[in-house]
Design a protein around this motif. Structure first.
Motif, mmCIF file in Angstrom:
data_model
loop_
_atom_site.group_PDB
_atom_site.id
_atom_site.type_symbol
_atom_site.label_atom_id
_atom_site.label_comp_id
_atom_site.label_asym_id
_atom_site.label_seq_id
_atom_site.Cartn_x
_atom_site.Cartn_y
_atom_site.Cartn_z
ATOM 1 N N HIS A 2 0.863 -1.214 0.000
ATOM 2 C CA HIS A 2 0.000 0.000 0.000
ATOM 3 C C HIS A 2 0.887 1.247 0.000
ATOM 4 O O HIS A 2 0.654 2.204 -0.736
ATOM 5 C CB HIS A 2 -0.846 -0.109 1.268
ATOM 6 C CG HIS A 2 -1.540 1.100 1.779
ATOM 7 N ND1 HIS A 2 -2.798 1.468 1.368
ATOM 8 C CD2 HIS A 2 -1.152 1.996 2.734
ATOM 9 C CE1 HIS A 2 -3.165 2.561 2.046
ATOM 10 N NE2 HIS A 2 -2.202 2.893 2.872
ATOM 11 N N ASN A 33 1.658 4.152 -3.178
ATOM 12 C CA ASN A 33 1.632 5.622 -3.018
ATOM 13 C C ASN A 33 2.951 6.230 -3.477
ATOM 14 O O ASN A 33 2.970 7.240 -4.192
ATOM 15 C CB ASN A 33 1.360 5.987 -1.556
ATOM 16 C CG ASN A 33 1.187 7.493 -1.357
ATOM 17 O OD1 ASN A 33 0.364 8.142 -2.021
ATOM 18 N ND2 ASN A 33 1.991 8.066 -0.473
ATOM 19 N N LEU A 66 -4.490 8.886 -6.825
ATOM 20 C CA LEU A 66 -4.986 7.927 -5.833
ATOM 21 C C LEU A 66 -6.152 8.557 -5.072
ATOM 22 O O LEU A 66 -6.196 9.777 -4.893
ATOM 23 C CB LEU A 66 -3.882 7.551 -4.838
ATOM 24 C CG LEU A 66 -2.726 6.722 -5.383
ATOM 25 C CD1 LEU A 66 -1.681 6.484 -4.284
ATOM 26 C CD2 LEU A 66 -3.210 5.403 -5.947
ATOM 27 N N ILE A 87 -6.503 2.769 -0.180
ATOM 28 C CA ILE A 87 -6.470 3.675 -1.337
ATOM 29 C C ILE A 87 -6.831 2.899 -2.593
ATOM 30 O O ILE A 87 -6.755 1.663 -2.633
ATOM 31 C CB ILE A 87 -5.056 4.279 -1.520
ATOM 32 C CG1 ILE A 87 -3.980 3.181 -1.600
ATOM 33 C CG2 ILE A 87 -4.754 5.287 -0.436
ATOM 34 C CD1 ILE A 87 -2.547 3.698 -1.801
ATOM 35 N N SER A 88 -7.231 3.632 -3.626
ATOM 36 C CA SER A 88 -7.411 2.992 -4.937
ATOM 37 C C SER A 88 -6.901 3.960 -5.994
ATOM 38 O O SER A 88 -6.790 5.173 -5.748
ATOM 39 C CB SER A 88 -8.889 2.645 -5.185
ATOM 40 O OG SER A 88 -9.659 3.834 -5.288
ATOM 41 N N VAL A 89 -6.603 3.400 -7.170
ATOM 42 C CA VAL A 89 -6.092 4.210 -8.275
ATOM 43 C C VAL A 89 -7.298 4.742 -9.033
ATOM 44 O O VAL A 89 -8.083 3.963 -9.596
ATOM 45 C CB VAL A 89 -5.186 3.375 -9.202
ATOM 46 C CG1 VAL A 89 -4.671 4.230 -10.364
ATOM 47 C CG2 VAL A 89 -4.011 2.792 -8.412
#
Ligand SMILES: N[C@@H](CCC(=O)NCCCC(=O)O)C(=O)O
Length: 251
Positions: free
Chosen positions: A119, A123, A195, A209-211
């Motif tokens: 994770h 980032n 993100l 988080i996600s893209v």
């Protein structure tokens, strides 16, 4: 849609460990078992020798990528902070592999699941930064593992995370809050452009988080869903959603 019979293949970038005069390229079996038992996938460990082989040739042959956690920290050179003995151990070979793997995986739209260190790597690979010792920041919780001989106690479910409404993670685990384990001293500081936050701890620490514009599944979680993937509903849902994305992309 024809049911695919052969199992999905998941690339898992290795850590580098010095044991008995050798450098081993390895991953903890908890992640591998979660892929096998819950995602019904076959994990393939990728050695952290990424300058010595063609990553694209690997990605041609697999259905998804999963980045594991590790006690080693992302080297701060990667986000413009001077290194410190206090913030070791580092694993630069893994850093080099995962940075290339993250970019190539996202470029292809291959499903990507990033856990804990993974994770943080996601980032940093996209231009974000990390706090080195989040527990030393005023108002933050201590997110480190408790000192205990038993792994099941170190990985025990420990705190709530609030799920961001309308996001990718809410679609997977529901509106939350969910309870998660916590074994980290680094944490996201500046979130990379591209993100979005999917979950936060009570102290504001970014926990998922996600893209934003990913072509496919691209999720990072700071906690460890692999550890309880066979018994905890939210943990299982994350691995099942990842596996579904891998199968759908293959078909
Ligand atoms: N090293 C980073 C990432 C933490 C992480 O991936 N933890 C996995 C479990 C390691 C252990 O068994 O202690 C950080 O500390 O933030």
């Amino acid at each position: 849609m024809p049911e695919t019979t052969s199992p999905i293949l998941i690339a898992v970038p290795a850590d580098v460990k010095a044991v008995e005069n050798y450098h081993w390229h390895a991953s903890p079996d908890t992640y591998l078992k979660a892929l096998i038992r819950v995602a019904k996938a076959v994990p393939l460990i990728v050695p952290a020798l990424s300058e010595e082989f063609d990553i694209e040739a690997v990605l041609d042959r697999i259905d998804g990528v999963m980045l594991t956690g590790s006690a080693s920290n992302v080297h701060p050179d990667r986000y413009g902070v001077p290194p410190s003995v206090a913030h070791e151990p580092y694993d630069p070979e893994r850093d080099r592999l995962t940075e290339r793997l993250i970019r190539a995986t996202l470029d292809r739209g291959l499903p990507l699941l990033c856990i804990c260190r993974g994770h943080q790597e996601l980032n940093v690979a996209l231009g974000g930064t990390l706090h080195a010792e989040v527990q030393e920041i005023e108002g933050r919780m201590d997110h480190r593992a408790i000192k205990h001989q038993e792994q099941r106690e170190r990985f025990a479910i420990r705190h709530d995370v609030a799920i961001e409404p309308g996001g990718v993670l809410e679609e997977i685990v529901g509106e939350g809050p969910i309870r998660v384990n916590s074994l980290h001293r680094q944490a996201i500081d500046r979130l990379a452009v591209g993100l979005q936050v999917e979950a936060r701890a009570p102290d504001g620490t970014i926990e998922a988080i996600s893209v934003t514009k990913a072509q496919g599944f691209a999720l990072g979680v700071q906690w460890h869903p692999e550890y309880w993937a066979e018994t905890d509903a939210a943990s299982a849902a994350i691995f099942e959603a990842f596996a579904r994305a891998c199968r759908e992309r293959r078909s």
